[in-house]
Design a protein around this motif. Structure first.
Motif, PDB file in Angstrom:
ATOM      1  N   GLU A  28       0.827  -1.199   0.000  1.00 21.73           N
ATOM      2  CA  GLU A  28       0.000   0.000   0.000  1.00 21.73           C
ATOM      3  C   GLU A  28       0.868   1.258   0.000  1.00 21.73           C
ATOM      4  O   GLU A  28       0.627   2.202  -0.742  1.00 21.73           O
ATOM      5  CB  GLU A  28      -0.879   0.023   1.257  1.00 21.73           C
ATOM      6  N   GLN A  29       1.903   1.236   0.871  1.00 21.66           N
ATOM      7  CA  GLN A  29       2.728   2.426   1.010  1.00 21.66           C
ATOM      8  C   GLN A  29       3.515   2.699  -0.256  1.00 21.66           C
ATOM      9  O   GLN A  29       3.685   3.844  -0.659  1.00 21.66           O
ATOM     10  CB  GLN A  29       3.688   2.286   2.191  1.00 21.66           C
ATOM     11  N   MET A  30       3.996   1.613  -0.890  1.00 24.36           N
ATOM     12  CA  MET A  30       4.783   1.820  -2.096  1.00 24.36           C
ATOM     13  C   MET A  30       3.901   2.305  -3.238  1.00 24.36           C
ATOM     14  O   MET A  30       4.312   3.110  -4.069  1.00 24.36           O
ATOM     15  CB  MET A  30       5.479   0.524  -2.501  1.00 24.36           C
ATOM     16  N   ALA A  31       2.657   1.832  -3.261  1.00 19.08           N
ATOM     17  CA  ALA A  31       1.772   2.167  -4.374  1.00 19.08           C
ATOM     18  C   ALA A  31       1.286   3.611  -4.293  1.00 19.08           C
ATOM     19  O   ALA A  31       0.925   4.211  -5.299  1.00 19.08           O
ATOM     20  CB  ALA A  31       0.582   1.219  -4.384  1.00 19.08           C
ATOM     21  N   GLU A  32       1.282   4.165  -3.076  1.00 19.26           N
ATOM     22  CA  GLU A  32       0.753   5.512  -2.870  1.00 19.26           C
ATOM     23  C   GLU A  32       1.300   6.526  -3.866  1.00 19.26           C
ATOM     24  O   GLU A  32       0.545   7.251  -4.512  1.00 19.26           O
ATOM     25  CB  GLU A  32       1.101   5.990  -1.452  1.00 19.26           C
TER      26      GLU A  32
END
Lengths: 553, 281
Positions: free
Chosen positions: A110-114
């Protein structure tokens, strides 16, 4: 001047509303794809300047003059909305503290996709494909699983890599790395740095490294900007800075690099002070939802002896168990097996011998900000151990406290200060004074300088060594910093995964390491070779041997 | 940076806090002392011809529904309200700190037992707990102190214990053990003083809760029994007459508000003064 540089900081000043200047008239430039570093001690304004580039200044601080040109646009003049288009997409940032810079409540994926979702229009599948590819490039085993994992499942080095991956995923033109590896131990530090430079080189990303560690920056960056008290005092190519520093401050930074002191006479014949026999410390596994996790052997059958009056360094990466061993020596941790003999008597058998050991064995902790009671004044802190010293009246006690403060280089006027009124180095001196005021036979120094600035590190190391010369206590010097160890130790023990893998006199260990882990540690430190005219030149110490290292696992 | 904000803080907020807080609290204490030695009328005396009289030359702050002088009652009520809230808070803070310190520092079975009991007590709303206890003990001043003290102790235990839990892992507490200090010394010399900030905040807030709880209990008929005045039972008794004789409710209400404001302002000052990091003003 064929083309404009990627980043050009021109005469930037940052100040508080009251007019107090924090950074004054700083200028430097960075070409596309170049690796440069800003070096300075805490309070030099290097982090503020870097944050200013991204418009991330802490609220009261404002830019008063100057321009920050990035790709032709003045970032300081841009409204906040347009600045957001630069953050992440054009300019990425990696912070110092990997333990807090990832949100613990959100999965890695999730954090990387942000960032990708925010700045680019991509399908979910494409985002996932790019993330997996990036995680493979930073050599995360099993990237698919990593995406659904949470930050707490990774070590500091892994988290910093993941942080790096998520920043590089957007292919920024500039990467700002603020002390990216300071919180990591030296082996991991090298890995992360190598990885960072490899990634940025292949993407053509320019890197601005910010660090207090001149040796680290100079060995990686092509150009170095030196800052002191808010001003840029010198900037030049790394080689020239090392070889012929022109500013006195740069020279003092170079002089602060630890150098090997001449070896002292052999301690071979001296009696053994502390004998560690087959010591183990096991931490019970955390109770999970269904079953207990496996217990962790922090210290696994360690045998080691410290002779009277010698400095034995205990070296290892984080998680190697060196701190646990040190804590067991001062009885803060109970061993699960083995013996600790202090002058022949068992330390953990209750009774008079144990008490004697407790009084003769003191510790200096790593973090001088946590090791002093914030509500006690310096005189009370240093006097406290004397409660247990029989036959000292008030006046004698006060005299001893003042003497001890003199010994650690703090004057009488420090007696009635509180810890928050002292700098990090001064606090560590107070902590040392508290440890030696009772004239201990053994001092455990647990990473005593790793929280301090380079020039302060040098002072504290010098102080430890001179105190030890004068007072003759033995010292267990725990550190991950081989440079510091090289400066103070008589003998060195190398620890890996709870075991001692090599023990040798200092010179023998540094010049002819036998164990592959020792070699790996040594090759990870940026070695600077002193030149006859006072400068330094970069030197690779011993080529690492990856194949052998791997086979030893 | 801190060198900058300090004089600012002292000039803008600490001084007025001390001044206003001291003034309000001083007024309450003076009223309580005066009430002990002198009142314009007997606070229990009934003036049948002057029932619900508005403030006038004869009765400065008016009379209540039985024609009792409100000023006299407020003065005497100040004494019992202050006494009840101070002793209640002291009891709760004292007991709670002791339990919280021991449980948090020594952990183990002691902690488990203490915290189980504590959580059980916390599960009841404080006022319900006090109500139950008072039903057993019977209404009265000492009963209220005991009941409210017991009702508020678990909160203090929670706050102190959680502070202690984080403090005991700090290196200066470990350093104390390495120096050779015993556990009791370490607790009182190093741990307790560092709990003072949350404790003072807690204690000052609690004064307010106790004053209000006392009036709530009076309202339910379990406070200090009727003829004797407290601010709480005066406030409670004023309700039916709020439209015809508003001073009956407003005056004790104002007294409670001023006392609370004073205590909270002084509490902030006290917290800053007790913390060496805030000194150097």
């Amino acid at each position: 001047m064929s083309r404009a540089p990627l980043l050009s900081v021109e005469g930037v000043s940052l100040a508080l509303p009251s007019g107090l200047g924090l950074v004054e008239d700083a200028s430097f430039r960075l070409e596309a794809g170049e690796v440069a570093g800003i070096v300075g001690e805490s309070g030099s304004g290097k982090t503020l300047l870097a944050r200013g580039i991204l418009g991330l200044l802490p609220p009261p601080v404002r830019a008063t003059t100057g321009r920050i040109l990035f790709d032709g646009a003045d970032l300081l003049a841009l409204p906040a909305r347009s600045l957001r288009r630069y953050r992440g997409r054009r300019i990425g940032m990696v912070f110092q503290e990997p333990m807090t810079s990832l949100n613990p409540a959100i999965s890695i994926g999730e954090q990387m996709a942000e960032g990708l979702r925010l700045h680019e229009r991509l399908s979910g599948g494409e985002i996932r494909r790019r993330m997996v590819a990036m995680l493979e490039r930073i050599r995360i085993p099993d990237p698919e699983a990593c995406l659904s994992a949470y930050p707490h499942e990774f070590s500091g080095g892994m988290r910093q890599r993941i942080m790096l991956a998520s920043v590089m995923l957007l292919r920024p033109a500039l990467l700002i790395a603020d002390e990216p590896t300071t919180a990591l131990d030296c082996l991991v530090q090298r890995e992360v740095l190598d990885l960072m430079l490899e990634l940025t080189r292949s993407e053509g990303t320019a890197v601005l490294m910010i660090s207090h560690d001149l040796a680290m920056v100079a060995s990686r960056a092509s150009r170095v900007v030196v800052m002191q008290q808010g001003r840029v005092v010198e900037q030049d190519s790394s080689e020239r800075i090392l070889l012929r520093p022109s500013h006195p401050y740069t020279r003092s930074l170079l002089a602060a690099l630890p150098r090997r002191q001449p070896a002292r006479p052999e301690t071979e014949g001296r009696p053994t002070l502390l004998d560690i026999r087959d010591l183990s410390v096991v931490f019970p596994g955390r109770r999970g939802l269904l079953r207990r996790r496996a217990p962790k052997w922090a210290v696994d059958g360690v045998s080691l002896s410290i002779r009277e009056g010698e400095i034995l360094a205990l070296v290892g990466g984080s998680g190697s168990g060196k701190t646990t061993l040190g804590r067991a020596v001062v009885r803060l941790v109970r061993p699960s097996g083995g013996q600790l003999l202090f002058r022949g008597a068992d330390v953990f058998a209750d009774g008079i011998d144990a008490r004697r050991h407790a009084l003769a064995c003191q510790i200096v902790f790593q973090d001088p900000f946590a090791s002093l009671d914030p509500r006690m004044r310096v005189d009370a802190v240093v006097a406290e151990p004397l409660r247990h010293e029989a036959g000292l009246d008030r006046a004698a006690r006060r005299r001893r406290v003042a003497e001890t403060l003199d010994e650690v280089g703090l004057g009488r006027d420090f007696l009635d200060r509180y810890p928050h009124q002292l700098s990090g180095g001064q606090r560590q001196r107070v902590a040392i004074a508290r440890a030696i005021v009772r004239r201990p036979a053994l001092l455990v120094a647990d990473e005593p300088v790793s929280a301090l600035d380079m020039t302060v590190q040098r002072q504290i190391l010098g102080l430890l060594r001179s105190l030890q010369d004068r007072l003759g206590f033995a010292c267990l010097f725990i550190s991950h910093d081989l440079a510091a160890v090289e400066q103070v130790a008589d003998r060195v023990a190398v620890m890996q995964d709870g075991r001692i893998v090599e023990t040798a006199p200092r010179d023998a260990l540094f010049d002819a390491p036998r164990h592959p882990y020792t070699r790996a540690l040594l090759s990870a430190m940026p070695a600077l070779e002193p030149q006859p005219d006072g400068g330094f030149r970069l030197r690779r110490r011993i080529a690492p041997e990856p194949e052998r290292l791997r086979s030893h696992g | 940076m801190s060198t900058l904000s300090r004089p600012l803080r002292s000039r803008l907020s600490v001084r007025p806090n001390l001044l206003v807080g001291g003034l309000f609290l001083g007024m309450v204490l003076v009223a309580a002392l005066v009430g002990l030695v002198w009142t314009p009328y007997d606070p229990l005396a009934i003036h049948l011809r002057a029932r619900l009289a508005p403030p006038s030359g004869d009765f400065w702050l008016g009379t209540d529904e039985f024609g009792r002088d409100v000023l006299s009652r407020l003065l005497v009520g100040a004494g019992s309200s202050v006494w009840i809230s101070v002793t209640t808070v002291l009891c709760a803070v004292g007991a709670g700190t002791l339990i919280g310190l021991t449980a948090g520092f020594f952990r183990g079975w002691l902690d488990r037992i203490a915290m189980t009991c504590n959580d059980a007590l916390l599960a009841f709303p404080g006022i319900l707990l006090a109500l139950g206890l008072l039903a057993v003990l019977g209404p009265g001043r000492d009963g209220i102190i005991l009941a409210l003290g017991l009702a508020y102790t678990p909160l203090v235990v929670r706050v102190v214990r959680s502070t202690v839990l984080s403090l005991r892992e700090r290196e200066f507490v470990e350093a104390s053990a390495v120096i050779g200090n015993g556990a009791a010394y370490t607790v009182f010399r190093h741990v307790l003083p560092n709990c003072l900030a949350p404790l003072t905040i807690m204690a000052t807030a609690m004064f307010g809760w106790v004053l209000l709880s006392e009036s709530a209990l009076s309202f339910l008929g379990l406070g200090v029994p009727p003829p004797a005045p407290t601010w709480g039972n005066m406030l409670a008794a004023s309700r039916p007459h709020l439209l015809t004789a508003p001073w009956l409710g407003i005056l004790p209400g104002l007294c409670i508000s001023f006392a609370l404001l004073g205590i909270n302002l002084l509490g902030d000052v006290l917290r800053d003064r007790l913390d060496p990091r805030m000194q150097g003003l």
